[in-house]
Design an enzyme around this catalytic site. Structure first.
Site, short mmCIF file in Angstrom:
data_model
loop_
_atom_site.label_atom_id
_atom_site.label_comp_id
_atom_site.label_asym_id
_atom_site.label_seq_id
_atom_site.Cartn_x
_atom_site.Cartn_y
_atom_site.Cartn_z
N GLY A 201 147.90 53.18 159.81
CA GLY A 201 146.15 53.28 159.86
C GLY A 201 145.82 51.90 160.29
O GLY A 201 146.78 50.52 160.41
N ASN A 202 144.34 51.58 159.95
CA ASN A 202 143.88 50.76 159.56
C ASN A 202 142.97 50.46 158.71
O ASN A 202 142.85 51.94 157.40
CB ASN A 202 143.87 49.91 160.82
CG ASN A 202 142.74 50.81 162.19
OD1 ASN A 202 141.70 50.85 161.13
ND2 ASN A 202 143.18 51.84 163.05
N ARG A 203 142.29 49.33 158.48
CA ARG A 203 141.06 49.42 157.50
C ARG A 203 140.12 49.43 157.82
O ARG A 203 139.86 49.11 156.98
CB ARG A 203 140.98 47.39 157.06
CG ARG A 203 142.25 47.33 156.24
CD ARG A 203 142.31 45.68 155.52
NE ARG A 203 143.69 45.18 155.08
CZ ARG A 203 143.72 45.21 153.90
NH1 ARG A 203 143.01 45.81 152.92
NH2 ARG A 203 145.13 44.54 153.55
N SER A 204 139.82 50.03 158.98
CA SER A 204 138.63 50.08 158.93
C SER A 204 137.86 51.46 157.97
O SER A 204 137.92 52.63 157.65
CB SER A 204 138.12 50.69 160.59
OG SER A 204 137.06 51.81 160.72
N ALA A 272 138.41 51.55 165.14
CA ALA A 272 139.89 50.87 164.98
C ALA A 272 140.87 51.39 165.53
O ALA A 272 141.08 52.78 164.90
CB ALA A 272 139.18 50.25 163.49
#
Ligand code: CTP
Length: 406
Positions: A201-204, A272
């Site tokens: 995943g990512n931090r968005s 993102a």
């Protein structure tokens, strides 16, 4: 100043008041007599920390209904019932809330909540049109479950949304200059499955995308949102498509933007999107068996570049991308933004430096670049304000208005 009319959604106004106070605002609550059948004045008084104004006759020496309207930075009425909209549209001032509306100097935001039939009734719609013509901001109700078993448009939007809308109105002057437009916004981060329990995943958090959707809604646009993983409330958009992976977001974006009757005016890719995804998904959980597994990644398709390609030359929606960069200084941010604009072929790039904790934060600083160079530079500001400045640039984009001729 928060006015509360007599609808069941009055219970949600308590939470709106609490959120506004938490963000540092002084809030005076004025419930109508009918609102007090749903929530008692002691609740409003305790949550707001201010005396509640319930009658034109209490505290008569202060003429508080005049004073409150004149001095409020903003008046929000949530919920606004059909009856309140009717009285406001005709200038009737027979209770404390309608009196305040007639003396308000600042922006007035009415958030209707009622049954679908009542909302759609020509009388209500005519009153809404009258109020909007007069510069009063009448929000659209959310769609969903209503009191009882029915559902449809008529719900009061969630309190967090209303508190954000209030903050947006206090930041800048807002008009319905996007009425008649259809915009598509992608929101949040994608998640790439590795096995049934793990993903990349990512931090968005989705906050910037949500702010863009909210800004377009209050400016009168029809909004379609393609939503990945978010850690914030999603505004009550007209069409919402939930997705998980980059592949699913790609497919959804192509479908909603280029659907035969969609007539999309602008697309903002605020999501993102994962650049890499596991080359294969394990059907069972990857177990600890003494050796460290190898994860092979494949590059994903670029959704924004795909939209540019599908649009072709000279026609189609204005396409806006974001650029999340760890630039370090303004000069490198600008050159990275120009490079990304050229590489993707879109019309605008909103570039931000993510080195110092933009993800999950309520603020952002951004440079907006077009082929002409930097068209706006926004110092650290609420994401709501950044969102409005992005739409301001979209409205100035040369390609906008392609559907106006037919
Ligand atoms: N984007 C996209 N599809 C991808 C990756 C990104 O549509 N597979 C979009 C994002 O939504 C954003 C813009 O492209 O609007 C730029 O995203 P960003 O992550 O900053 O750049 P990348 O294209 O991924 O390039 P790099 O990682 O090299 O900076």
């Amino acid at each position: 100043m928060v006015g509360v009319a007599g609808g069941i959604a009055a219970y949600k106004s308590v939470e709106v008041v609490r959120l506004l106070r938490e963000s540092g605002h002084r809030v005076t609550v004025a419930p109508t007599r009918n609102a007090l059948n749903f929530v008692g004045s002691a609740t409003f008084e305790a949550i707001s920390g201010e005396p509640v104004v319930t009658s034109l006759w209490s505290n008569a020496a202060d003429v508080s209904h005049v004073h409150l309207g004149q001095h409020a930075d903003l008046v929000l009425v949530a919920p606004a019932t059909a009856d309140l909209l009717a009285r406001a549209a005709h200038g009737i001032a027979d209770d404390v809330v309608t009196n305040i509306l007639l003396t308000a100097h600042g922006p007035v935001v009415l958030s209707p909540a009622m049954h679908t039939e009542t909302w759609r009734h020509p009388a209500t719609q005519a009153n809404v049109a009258t109020l909007r013509d007069r510069g009063i901001h009448v929000l659209d109700p959310a769609v969903g479950r209503l009191t009882g078993s029915d559902s449809g448009p008529g719900r009061l939007p969630e309190p967090a949304y209303l508190a954000d809308v209030v903050a947006d109105f206090l930041d800048q002057s807002i008009t319905r200059d996007m009425a008649g437009m259809h915009v598509v916004v992608s929101i949040g981060g994608t998640r790439e499955e590795w096995d049934p329990v793990r993903f990349l995943g990512n931090r968005s958090s989705g906050r910037q995308g949500a702010a863009l959707a909210r800004a377009a809604l209050v400016r009168g646009a029809h909004v379609t949102a393609v939503v990945g993983h978010v850690e914030c409330p999603v505004p009550p958009v007209q069409v919402r498509v939930d997705v998980e992976s980059a592949v699913a977001m790609h497919k959804a974006m192509q479908e909603v933007v280029f659907a035969p009757d969609a007539r999309v005016d602008a697309v903002v890719m605020a999501a993102a999107v994962a650049d890499f995804t596991p080359s294969s998904v394990s059907a069972g959980k990857v177990k600890k068996d003494g050796s460290v597994p190898e994860l092979t990644l494949t590059e994903t398709d670029d959704i924004l570049a795909g939209l540019v390609a599908s649009r072709g030359h000279g026609s189609g929606p204005v396409l806006v991308g974001f650029a999340a960069e760890t630039a370090g200084d303004r000069t490198s941010l600008e050159s990275l933004a120009n490079y990304k604009l050229a590489r993707k072929g879109c019309d605008l790039i909103v570039a931000n430096d993510v080195s110092d904790g933009v993800f999950g934060s309520d603020t952002n600083a951004a440079l907006i670049v077009s082929e002409a160079g930097v068209v706006d530079e926004i110092p650290t500001a609420r994401k709501g304000l950044v969102a409005h400045r992005v739409w301001d640039q979209v409205l100035r984009a040369p390609g906008l208005g392609i559907y106006d001729a037919d």
